[in-house]
Design a protein around this motif. Structure first.
Motif, short mmCIF file in Angstrom:
data_model
loop_
_atom_site.label_atom_id
_atom_site.label_comp_id
_atom_site.label_asym_id
_atom_site.label_seq_id
_atom_site.Cartn_x
_atom_site.Cartn_y
_atom_site.Cartn_z
N ALA A 168 0.81 -1.22 0.00
CA ALA A 168 0.00 0.00 0.00
C ALA A 168 0.84 1.27 0.00
N VAL A 169 1.92 1.30 0.76
CA VAL A 169 2.77 2.50 0.79
C VAL A 169 3.41 2.71 -0.58
N GLU A 170 3.94 1.66 -1.14
CA GLU A 170 4.54 1.74 -2.47
C GLU A 170 3.51 2.19 -3.51
N ASP A 171 2.30 1.65 -3.41
CA ASP A 171 1.25 2.00 -4.37
C ASP A 171 0.80 3.44 -4.24
N THR A 172 0.93 4.03 -3.05
CA THR A 172 0.56 5.43 -2.86
C THR A 172 1.68 6.36 -3.33
N LEU A 173 2.90 6.02 -3.00
CA LEU A 173 4.03 6.88 -3.37
C LEU A 173 4.42 6.73 -4.84
N HIS A 174 4.22 5.53 -5.38
CA HIS A 174 4.61 5.24 -6.77
C HIS A 174 3.48 4.48 -7.48
N ALA A 196 2.41 15.82 -7.68
CA ALA A 196 3.53 16.23 -8.54
C ALA A 196 4.67 15.22 -8.49
N GLY A 197 4.92 14.63 -7.31
CA GLY A 197 6.02 13.66 -7.19
C GLY A 197 5.82 12.45 -8.09
N PRO A 198 4.72 11.70 -7.93
CA PRO A 198 4.49 10.55 -8.80
C PRO A 198 4.39 10.94 -10.28
N GLU A 201 7.63 11.23 -11.85
CA GLU A 201 8.28 9.94 -12.09
C GLU A 201 7.71 9.23 -13.31
N GLY A 202 6.66 9.80 -13.90
CA GLY A 202 6.08 9.20 -15.09
C GLY A 202 4.75 8.50 -14.88
N THR A 203 4.17 8.61 -13.68
CA THR A 203 2.87 7.98 -13.44
C THR A 203 1.81 8.64 -14.32
N PRO A 204 1.05 7.86 -15.09
CA PRO A 204 -0.02 8.44 -15.91
C PRO A 204 -1.06 9.12 -15.03
N PHE A 205 -1.52 10.29 -15.47
CA PHE A 205 -2.51 11.09 -14.74
C PHE A 205 -3.73 11.22 -15.66
#
Length: 448
Positions: A168-174, A196-198, A201-205
């Motif tokens: 869950a932490v990983e899924d929230t941060l990344h 803005a952080g994720p 890193e390239g996370t689709p929005f």
């Protein structure tokens, strides 16, 4: 907004506690609220209400300010403090299955909005993260506008969560994607600032309307449930035809259109999300007049629940047709590994059914035994896997914890009465256990 938005998190259960700690980790000042005083007290001490890998470390870091900065994360029971503090209010309360039917219980979400909205005297964005029936955001947006003194300045967005327990932490941060349902560019830009952080890193929005954002979560869970129940249905066919479902899953998993994930046959899915979400989805589709579109989910649910009964039947058959006087060692109580969650746990359900039919059941789980004992206090519980199977006539492997794959079959063989193992998760090595003299059986696979 020239300065970094201040964030509040409403509801400090699994989702809320994780989101609050992770938002602090992303650099925001965060204030969380819950109606349970004990939960606020424990979180304020840096203690998590559940086991989730990495969560307590992040929580302690920001509650105690151990990163060298001022404390970023606090907790309160005051709605007035929440309304005064926050620019972005994340609603993370539970949406359980409603008593007496399949539908979702929206009372906690409704209560959160009713408590917060009358106190919003300045512009703010309320962001729903709870899993809700499609159409809820539209209704809540109207209620927010009606109750908030800020009027049109109090806006609503929907931002579904896609957390996997254990990650869950990983899924929230990344996260692998971010979905936001909004009605105006200002809300979109504010959420882009929050994430803005994720995004960097390239996370689709992905920006959608309310209804689509609400449908994404339940659609994803329904697809996942369908995939799991499909391979479990194939296990039933393999048993009838003499095939091996593990080889079948491997073969079809190489097809890039299908993929290999979640094609391991076993006793099915559980937890606090998948079962209740697909049932609520069916109920909502019926309310919308689209019930025929989701009738297949009834069979998905049926297949899943049937797997538990089939494991009980297999265990009973293995010990001679009756559990009376039979000692049963059970490895696993949580609904999945890396979690202490026993909500709708197939493992605990199977253990409980066997106990109710006269079996002497002893359970071991690395994390979930306290929670399991609250649900089934009459079961036996052991501190080690070896103690759980001591003197057992049959051993059931029901939660696929990594440490169970490391068990020495020879050492365990010295503790049991009969070397009989039923692998309800198809994750143990059949060859390794058979070489040690065990009878190894798993649903959908040949006996030898």
């Amino acid at each position: 907004m020239s300065q970094s938005p201040r964030i509040t998190v409403i509801g400090l259960g699994y989702l809320g506690a994780t989101h609050a700690a992770s938002m602090a980790e992303l650099g925001f000042d965060v204030l969380g609220i819950d109606v349970v005083p004990e939960k606020i007290e424990s979180l304020s001490r840096g203690e998590t209400p559940m086991y989730e890998p990495g969560l307590e470390e992040v929580l302690r870091k920001h509650v105690a300010g151990l990163d060298g900065s001022t404390k970023r994360l606090r907790f309160t029971s005051s709605w007035e403090e929440i309304a005064d503090f926050g620019d972005v209010h994340f609603v993370c309360v539970n949406t359980p299955q409603r008593r007496g039917d399949l539908a979702c219980d929206m009372s906690y979400v409704d209560s959160a909005v009713e408590s917060l909205a009358p106190l919003l005297t300045r512009p703010a964005l309320v962001v729903g993260k709870s899993t809700v029936p499609v159409g809820s955001a539209e209704r809540l947006a109207a209620r927010l506008a009606e109750l908030a003194p800020a009027g049109a300045g109090a806006r609503l967005a929907w931002n579904p969560e896609f957390l996997r327990e254990g990650f869950a932490v990983e899924d929230t941060l990344h996260p692998d994607r971010l979905v936001v349902g909004v009605r105006d560019e200002e809300s979109e830009e504010l959420l882009r600032t929050v994430y803005a952080g994720p995004i960097g890193e390239g996370t689709p929005f992905l920006v959608t309307d309310y209804a689509t954002a609400e449908l994404v979560k339940v659609s994803a869970n329904s697809f996942l449930a369908t995939k799991i129940s499909f391979i479990n249905a194939m296990a039933e066919v393999c048993e009838a035809a003499g095939g091996d479902v593990s080889q079948l899953a491997e073969a079809i998993g190489y097809d890039s259109r299908i993929g290999r994930k979640f094609l391991r046959a076993g006793i099915g899915f559980g937890g606090g999300c998948l079962p209740k979400d697909i049932r609520a989805f069916m109920a909502r589709a019926g309310e919308l007049g689209a019930d025929q579109a989701l009738t297949f989910l009834r069979e998905i649910d049926s297949i899943n629940m049937r797997r538990r009964a089939q494991m009980v039947d297999l265990a009973r058959e293995t010990v001679g047709g009756s559990f009376l006087g039979v000692r049963v060692g059970v490895l696993g109580a949580a609904f999945k590994p890396d979690s202490d969650d026993v909500r709708d746990s197939p493992a605990l359900n199977v253990a409980g059914q066997i106990h109710l039919q006269g079996g002497q059941v002893t359970v071991h789980d690395p994390r979930a035994m306290k929670n399991a004992a609250r649900v089934f206090p009459t079961l036996g519980y052991a501190d080690t896997a070896l103690d759980a199977v001591r003197g057992a006539d049959v051993v059931l492997h029901l939660t696929e914890w990594g440490e169970y794959r490391e068990i020495d079959p020879a050492e365990m063989g010295e503790a049991v009465k009969q070397k009989v193992l039923l692998d309800g998760r198809n994750t143990l090595s059949a060859a390794r256990w058979r070489e040690a003299g065990w009878t190894y059986r798993a649903m959908g696979r040949p006996n030898a």
